[in-house]
Structures are given as structure tokens and as C-alpha cells.
Scaffold this active site. Structure first.
Site, PDB file in Angstrom:
ATOM      1  N   ILE A  41      -0.978   6.393   4.288  1.00 44.81           N
ATOM      2  CA  ILE A  41       0.007   6.077   5.332  1.00 44.81           C
ATOM      3  C   ILE A  41       1.374   5.915   4.697  1.00 44.81           C
ATOM      4  O   ILE A  41       2.383   6.424   5.202  1.00 44.81           O
ATOM      5  CB  ILE A  41      -0.403   4.814   6.126  1.00 44.81           C
ATOM      6  CG1 ILE A  41      -1.701   5.086   6.891  1.00 44.81           C
ATOM      7  CG2 ILE A  41       0.706   4.384   7.087  1.00 44.81           C
ATOM      8  CD1 ILE A  41      -2.270   3.889   7.628  1.00 44.81           C
ATOM      9  N   GLN A  56      -0.234 -12.680   0.524  1.00 39.24           N
ATOM     10  CA  GLN A  56       0.972 -12.013   1.047  1.00 39.24           C
ATOM     11  C   GLN A  56       1.709 -12.921   2.033  1.00 39.24           C
ATOM     12  O   GLN A  56       2.937 -12.976   2.027  1.00 39.24           O
ATOM     13  CB  GLN A  56       0.594 -10.670   1.680  1.00 39.24           C
ATOM     14  CG  GLN A  56       0.107  -9.683   0.606  1.00 39.24           C
ATOM     15  CD  GLN A  56      -0.205  -8.301   1.129  1.00 39.24           C
ATOM     16  OE1 GLN A  56      -0.189  -8.058   2.329  1.00 39.24           O
ATOM     17  NE2 GLN A  56      -0.508  -7.391   0.223  1.00 39.24           N
ATOM     18  N   VAL A 100      -0.672  -3.558   9.503  1.00 37.13           N
ATOM     19  CA  VAL A 100      -1.328  -2.289   9.824  1.00 37.13           C
ATOM     20  C   VAL A 100      -2.718  -2.242   9.184  1.00 37.13           C
ATOM     21  O   VAL A 100      -3.675  -1.736   9.768  1.00 37.13           O
ATOM     22  CB  VAL A 100      -0.465  -1.108   9.324  1.00 37.13           C
ATOM     23  CG1 VAL A 100      -1.153   0.235   9.579  1.00 37.13           C
ATOM     24  CG2 VAL A 100       0.910  -1.141   9.983  1.00 37.13           C
ATOM     25  N   HIS A 150      -7.380  -4.080  17.625  1.00 36.44           N
ATOM     26  CA  HIS A 150      -7.334  -2.689  17.159  1.00 36.44           C
ATOM     27  C   HIS A 150      -8.699  -2.372  16.550  1.00 36.44           C
ATOM     28  O   HIS A 150      -8.923  -2.527  15.357  1.00 36.44           O
ATOM     29  CB  HIS A 150      -6.224  -2.484  16.124  1.00 36.44           C
ATOM     30  CG  HIS A 150      -6.341  -1.138  15.457  1.00 36.44           C
ATOM     31  ND1 HIS A 150      -6.090   0.035  16.125  1.00 36.44           N
ATOM     32  CD2 HIS A 150      -6.720  -0.779  14.213  1.00 36.44           C
ATOM     33  CE1 HIS A 150      -6.303   1.055  15.310  1.00 36.44           C
ATOM     34  NE2 HIS A 150      -6.697   0.590  14.150  1.00 36.44           N
ATOM     35  N   ASN A 157      -6.339  -2.788   8.070  1.00 37.86           N
ATOM     36  CA  ASN A 157      -7.432  -3.299   8.914  1.00 37.86           C
ATOM     37  C   ASN A 157      -8.310  -4.334   8.219  1.00 37.86           C
ATOM     38  O   ASN A 157      -8.439  -4.293   7.009  1.00 37.86           O
ATOM     39  CB  ASN A 157      -8.296  -2.122   9.372  1.00 37.86           C
ATOM     40  CG  ASN A 157      -7.644  -1.397  10.525  1.00 37.86           C
ATOM     41  OD1 ASN A 157      -7.065  -2.010  11.403  1.00 37.86           O
ATOM     42  ND2 ASN A 157      -7.738  -0.075  10.511  1.00 37.86           N
ATOM     43  N   ASP A 207      -3.105   3.524  19.152  1.00 38.73           N
ATOM     44  CA  ASP A 207      -4.032   3.596  20.295  1.00 38.73           C
ATOM     45  C   ASP A 207      -3.272   3.924  21.580  1.00 38.73           C
ATOM     46  O   ASP A 207      -3.732   4.720  22.401  1.00 38.73           O
ATOM     47  CB  ASP A 207      -4.769   2.259  20.445  1.00 38.73           C
ATOM     48  CG  ASP A 207      -5.411   1.826  19.138  1.00 38.73           C
ATOM     49  OD1 ASP A 207      -6.192   2.598  18.588  1.00 38.73           O
ATOM     50  OD2 ASP A 207      -5.103   0.713  18.663  1.00 38.73           O
ATOM     51  N   ARG A 240     -19.000  -6.456   8.046  1.00 33.79           N
ATOM     52  CA  ARG A 240     -17.665  -6.780   8.553  1.00 33.79           C
ATOM     53  C   ARG A 240     -17.159  -8.100   7.951  1.00 33.79           C
ATOM     54  O   ARG A 240     -16.005  -8.241   7.590  1.00 33.79           O
ATOM     55  CB  ARG A 240     -17.714  -6.881  10.076  1.00 33.79           C
ATOM     56  CG  ARG A 240     -16.344  -6.936  10.718  1.00 33.79           C
ATOM     57  CD  ARG A 240     -16.400  -6.481  12.145  1.00 33.79           C
ATOM     58  NE  ARG A 240     -17.266  -7.349  12.915  1.00 33.79           N
ATOM     59  CZ  ARG A 240     -16.888  -8.023  14.000  1.00 33.79           C
ATOM     60  NH1 ARG A 240     -15.678  -7.885  14.461  1.00 33.79           N
ATOM     61  NH2 ARG A 240     -17.715  -8.786  14.658  1.00 33.79           N
ATOM     62  N   GLY A 288       0.837  -1.204   0.000  1.00 33.42           N
ATOM     63  CA  GLY A 288       0.000   0.000   0.000  1.00 33.42           C
ATOM     64  C   GLY A 288       0.865   1.246   0.000  1.00 33.42           C
ATOM     65  O   GLY A 288       0.495   2.288   0.542  1.00 33.42           O
ATOM     66  N   ALA A 289       2.014   1.135  -0.668  1.00 31.19           N
ATOM     67  CA  ALA A 289       3.033   2.194  -0.573  1.00 31.19           C
ATOM     68  C   ALA A 289       2.593   3.510  -1.201  1.00 31.19           C
ATOM     69  O   ALA A 289       3.149   4.561  -0.877  1.00 31.19           O
ATOM     70  CB  ALA A 289       4.337   1.701  -1.213  1.00 31.19           C
TER      71      ALA A 289
END
Ligand code: NAX
Length: 328
Positions: free
Chosen positions: A16, A112, A129, A187, A131, A159, A98, A11-12
């Protein structure tokens, strides 16, 4: 000069990523004498945007950045990496349950996990990282069983940092005076920032902030809802603070922890503190002088904390049931 560390970031080209890559390349993560090679992993449609990020990295002329590998190919992306920071994932869209999100992202983390097992360096460590990060980590880990369970982590440091700052603001002290803040569990909005064991200048937080009603209610909900508050204010989810938490997490994992202190990261539970064995849950963690980590074992858990920990661990157990067929 030390040999470079290879760090993969998925996700480069995302939000983030845009805050994180420059911190890694500048030396914030591994220190000012540790060269790095960045493996930037994206999906095909994001490769043009990633090309722009690569140009900007080049334009920083970072002395420690010894190479950049931008790719949509997982074998190439994870080849020889010492750290895999799995940031990329598909965001939840309106109307998505969800279970749908867990299913879509779960498939990403199967691929991955397998690619990391096949290609990464023998000492690889993985921090998830994207979610739902605890359960994504569980899926990747279970699809890469050749990599020991103690090398898998999911991020709850944002958090912890949020909780520490809220306590510092309430007590009117500098944030560096707040220590021993463990986040337990998932998280998600159920995570539990354990103020009972946290310290301000070495004193129990409840001595410095006697307003237990505030601690048990406003404090916890402010931390649990902080991500939502940021989306409401910014129209985008937290990115720079998340990237900062990634840097903090890796630094804590590679640096011996100050005597008596701990930090938060989600790890594979072996059943400590009666947390279901096999799930990825956040605990108070310490890094030892030899670079290994352990769960801090002396943390008292009272009735209030136990109830909160049970609720967040139950959520993790539910998530695991929803993805059971993805666990290899
Ligand atoms: P963005 O949507 O800005 O970026 C995500 C990037 O991932 C995109 O560029 C996308 O192309 C890429 N991507 C999607 N699927 C991929 C795949 N299969 N392989 C490689 N790349 C892929 O999201 P951003 O704001 O950067 O957030 C990334 C993730 O972090 C989200 O899942 C988000 O929920 C999660 N967060 C986790 C936090 C934590 O504390 N654990 C806090 C911040 C953040 O919410």
C-alpha cells in the site's frame, strides 16, 4: 507558499505504501498548493527496501515534496507530524487465530499510540489502515489519551468505493451518480454497505434497482468478499485501491462535504444509532465548513439494516474483549 504538512506513513515499504506515497507527494491528498514532508516508518529489516522507495520518490522530482524522513525510530518518525497514516501491520498467517493476530498487532499499536502522543504536532489526526483496523485504532487511541477521541479514524472507504461501483455497474450509470453510501461497523466481512440510504441521481437505490433480493444478498456479499476475491485473482491483497481509499478518506476529512451527502470512516462511537459507546465503528460522516466532522444524524435505520449493524457492532465488541488488557 504554505508551510509543509508532515505526514507519517507506517509500513511505508509495503504494497500500500508503494501506491500511497507517490499520491501524497504529487498533491492528490492535500491539493496542488500544499507542500508535504513524508515521514516513512518501517521496521529495521525493511529499511533497505525503504531506501529504494526513497530513491524513487526523489527521482519523481515532485515540486510539493519538501523532505523525506525514513526511519525505524518511532520518536523520529512521529516528530511533529500533522497526520499519521498507520498502514503497517503483521499479516495473518496460516494457522493464526484472530486473537493471536489481535495480540501481535495490538502491541504494535500500543507503541505507536504512545509515540504519537509524545511526539506528534498538537493538531495530529490518525488514520489506521493496518488490519484489524478498527480495533488497532481503538488500542492506539487508548494508549494516547492526551489526543482527543475525535482525531482517530479507521478506514472503511475502500468498502464504500467498492459498494458505490457495484451499484453503478448494476444500474448502468456513472459511479459519480451514486451518493450517500454509508458503510457501518467493522472493516471486515461483517461490515454493512447501507444501500437503503444510498442514492442514485438523488433517488433511492431501491427505486432505481428494484431487485431487493440482489441488493440484500449478492450486492452485500460481493462487497464483503471483495478483498478475498482480489487475493484469489492477484495472489496479493488490494493495494492500489486501498491507497486510493486512504487518499479519499483524508480528502473527505479535510474538505466540507456536499450538502446532504456523507462518506464512510470509522470513528469513536459516542453511542449514536445505539452503537456501543467507546468502540471504533464506521458511520455516515460529514465534514463541516469549519473542518470539524459529525455523524450524519438523519439517516433512517430499518429492521434489515438494524440487524446487519448489530451483527457488525457485536463483532467489534468481541474484538474489544479480546484486547481489553491492551487498552491501557
Ligand atoms: P505489506 O505486508 O505489503 O506491507 C506492510 C508493511 O508494514 C511491511 O513493509 C512491513 O515491514 C511493515 N510493518 C510491519 N510491522 C510494522 C511496524 N511495527 N511498524 C512499521 N511498519 C511495519 O501489506 P500491505 O498490503 O501494504 O497492507 C498493509 C495493511 O493494510 C495490512 O494490515 C492489510 O490487511 C491492511 N489493509 C487494510 C484495508 C482497509 O480497507 N482498512 C484494505 C487493504 C489492506 O488489506
Amino acid at each position: 507558499m504554505k508551510a509543509p504538512i508532515r505526514v507519517a506513513v507506517t509500513g511505508a515499504a509495503g504494497q500500500i505504501g508503494y501506491s500511497l506515497l507517490f499520491r501524497i507527494a504529487s498533491g492528490s491528498m492535500f491539493g496542488p498548493d500544499q507542500p508535504v514532508i513524508l515521514h516513512l516508518i518501517e521496521i529495521e529489516p525493511a529499511l533497505p527496501a525503504l531506501g529504494g522507495v526513497v530513491m524513487e520518490l526523489q527521482d519523481c522530482a515532485f515540486p510539493l515534496l519538501k523532505g523525506i524522513v525514513p526511519t525505524a525510530n518511532l520518536d523520529e518518525g512521529f516528530a511533529g507530524v500533522n497526520w499519521a497514516l498507520l498502514v503497517g501491520s503483521v499479516p495473518r498467517k496460516a494457522g493464526m487465530e484472530r486473537k493471536d493476530l489481535l495480540g501481535i498487532n495490538g502491541k504494535i499499536f500500543i507503541g505507536q499510540g504512545k509515540a504519537i502522543e509524545k511526539n506528534a504536532a498538537p493538531d495530529v489526526r490518525v488514520l489506521v489502515v493496518g488490519n484489524p483496523c478498527n480495533t488497532n485504532c481503538l488500542i492506539a487511541m487508548n494508549n494516547a489519551r492526551g489526543i482527543p477521541a475525535n482525531r482517530w479514524f479507521a478506514m472503511t472507504r475502500l468498502d464504500e468505493n467498492r459498494a458505490k461501483m457495484q451499484l453503478a455497474l448494476k444500474a448502468g450509470v456513472d459511479v459519480t451518480r451514486v451518493s450517500n453510501l454509508a458503510v457501518w461497523g467493522n472493516h471486515s466481512a461483517t461490515m454493512y454497505p447501507d444501500f437503503y440510504n444510498a442514492r442514485i441521481d438523488g433517488r433511492h437505490v431501491t427505486e432505481v434497482i428494484p431487485d431487493v433480493h440482489w441488493l440484500q444478498n449478492d450486492f452485500i456479499s460481493t462487497v464483503q468478499q471483495r478483498g478475498a476475491s482480489i487475493i484469489k485473482a492477484r495472489g496479493l491483497s488490494s493495494a492500489a485501491s486501498a491507497a486510493n481509499a486512504v487518499v479519499d478518506t483524508v480528502r473527505s476529512l479535510v474538505t466540507p462535504t456536499t450538502e446532504g451527502d456523507w462518506y464512510s470512516v470509522a470513528v469513536h462511537s459516542e453511542g449514536d444509532y445505539d452503537v456501543e459507546k467507546g468502540i471504533i465503528s464506521s458511520f455516515p460522516i460529514r465534514t463541516n465548513a469549519d473542518g470539524s466532522w459529525e455523524i450524519a444524524k438523519w439517516v433512517p435505520v430499518g429492521d434489515f439494516s438494524r440487524e446487519k449493524i448489530t451483527a457488525t457492532v457485536n463483532e467489534l465488541k468481541e474484538e474489544r474483549e479480546l484486547v481489553r488488557e491492551l487498552l491501557g
